[in-house]
Write a protein that holds these residues in place. Structure first.
Motif, mmCIF file in Angstrom:
data_model
loop_
_atom_site.group_PDB
_atom_site.id
_atom_site.type_symbol
_atom_site.label_atom_id
_atom_site.label_comp_id
_atom_site.label_asym_id
_atom_site.label_seq_id
_atom_site.Cartn_x
_atom_site.Cartn_y
_atom_site.Cartn_z
ATOM 1 N N THR A 192 -21.310 51.206 28.611
ATOM 2 C CA THR A 192 -21.559 51.683 29.523
ATOM 3 C C THR A 192 -21.794 50.584 30.954
ATOM 4 O O THR A 192 -20.566 50.080 30.865
ATOM 5 C CB THR A 192 -23.398 51.090 29.027
ATOM 6 N N ARG A 239 -26.596 54.272 30.320
ATOM 7 C CA ARG A 239 -25.989 55.318 31.193
ATOM 8 C C ARG A 239 -24.797 54.822 30.540
ATOM 9 O O ARG A 239 -24.187 53.750 30.923
ATOM 10 C CB ARG A 239 -25.646 54.336 32.440
ATOM 11 N N VAL A 240 -24.264 56.212 29.718
ATOM 12 C CA VAL A 240 -22.782 55.857 28.586
ATOM 13 C C VAL A 240 -21.943 56.206 29.423
ATOM 14 O O VAL A 240 -21.772 57.459 29.827
ATOM 15 C CB VAL A 240 -23.421 56.735 27.403
ATOM 16 N N SER A 286 -26.724 49.407 28.787
ATOM 17 C CA SER A 286 -27.741 50.345 29.207
ATOM 18 C C SER A 286 -27.791 51.921 29.177
ATOM 19 O O SER A 286 -27.264 51.832 28.205
ATOM 20 C CB SER A 286 -27.080 50.206 30.432
#
Length: 359
Positions: free
Chosen positions: A170, A154-155, A152
């Motif tokens: 993530t 989105r870290v 993903s």
């Protein structure tokens, strides 16, 4: 005869009317099917124009306001090997001198919604944001790598293990990355609790991950899951820290728990934090522990849980990140900017380079 003829016509009309109703329903449904010819549709529309739209619609006004308004949150703080303080905000990445508070550099990144920071063993800075992962050379402030293959973009969390490898958390699992080559070595997609919100290392060098459903212990050498601690009060682990004694401190939406990593037993719930949303935990050199919440900042005695201080003067009561003992100060990132506090001060002071006073 005339009566019977009219009766038959009426009955035929009624029959056609009954047939027309379901046929229109079928036509309306078939419009979503790309295999059907839209020219055959018998759907009709009202001749009168629809009412004028009121912009923005009530349920869109708050979203529109958020798009226009600048977000001043400081989401991550990191002290580097050279004694500098890196400030990750939703307006970008900055490096400051914690002794003077002077801003040394501002680094332009492809996405400014920074979720995490880490420095590898050779000094390179890794920045996790909501569009992936970026590597920054602190000597030149230049981006040297970005957007690695992740489960993903989105870290949420970053951590360097004892071997020097980079663990990337993530909202869809864990990734182990070689910092030198930037290669993905291991991916833990089926992480219990799914989202790797926070990470820390225990005394044995193994990785603990805070998820949406408790804690998971991961073997840093193999990437295999060693232990899972579920059924914690509040379930979601938002922040993690290891005490000098090796105990896990886990911040939850309604609690602060102290956990024995060897057997997974919850030793205690810290009394002053019961019912409070814990967002950040950091141990200071004097032995105390700083705890940030969505409603203020507290300093506690880690042995007894007793409240030692409650900090006033913050730009916002919503605390997001902490960096103690930098330039003889405690640095505090809030939803409305950066603040600092010295031991001799009775309340915190805002840093004017990161708040609403600076556009």
């Amino acid at each position: 005869m005339l009566f019977h003829r009219r009766t038959r016509l009426s009955m035929i009309s009624i029959l056609f009317g009954l047939i027309a109703i379901p046929s229109m329903g079928i036509t309306a449904t078939a419009q979503n099917n790309t295999d059907l010819n839209p020219d055959n549709s018998s759907t009709t529309y009202s001749v009168s124009a629809p009412p004028k739209r009121i912009d923005p619609l009530p349920n869109e006004r708050e979203v529109l306001e958020r798009e226009v308004e600048t977000d001043y949150r400081v989401s991550n703080l990191l002290g580097d090997f050279a004694g500098n303080l890196w400030v990750g905000s939703w307006r970008g990445l900055s490096r400051i001198d914690p002794n003077t508070g002077n801003i040394i550099a501002r680094i332009s990144l492809p996405n400014v919604a920074i979720g995490s920071l880490a420095q590898d063993k050779v000094g390179r800075l890794w920045v996790g944001n909501y569009e992936g992962l970026t590597r920054v050379d602190p000597r030149t402030n230049e981006i040297t790598a970005q957007n690695l293959l992740l489960p993903s973009k989105r870290v949420l969390s970053l951590l360097i293990d004892k071997r020097g490898y980079l663990w990337t958390g993530t909202d869809s699992g864990l990734v182990l990355i070689s910092p030198d080559q930037g290669l993905v070595m291991t991916t833990v997609k089926n992480l219990p609790g799914v989202s790797a919100n926070a990470m820390t290392l225990d005394a044995e060098g193994q990785l603990w991950v805070g998820t949406l459903d408790g804690l998971v212990r991961v073997n840093t050498a193999s990437g295999l899951i060693m232990k899972r601690i579920g059924s914690l009060p509040g379930s979601t682990v938002q922040t993690l820290a290891i005490s000098p004694e090796g105990l896990i401190w886990a911040g939850m939406p309604n609690n602060l728990l102290v956990i024995n990593p060897k057997n997974g037993i919850v030793l205690r719930s810290v009394t002053p934090l019961r019912g409070r949303n814990v967002t950040s935990i950091r141990f200071a050199q004097d032995g105390s522990v700083w705890v940030g919440t969505t409603n203020g900042l507290l300093r506690l005695n880690p042995n007894t849980g007793a409240l030692l201080d409650r900090v006033a003067g913050l730009p916002s009561s919503r605390v997001l990140t902490l960096a103690p003992d930098m330039g003889n100060k405690l640095w505090v990132g809030t939803s409305e900017g950066l603040a600092w506090l010295m031991p001799t001060m009775d309340q915190a002071r805002p840093h004017f380079g990161f708040g609403r006073s600076v556009k």
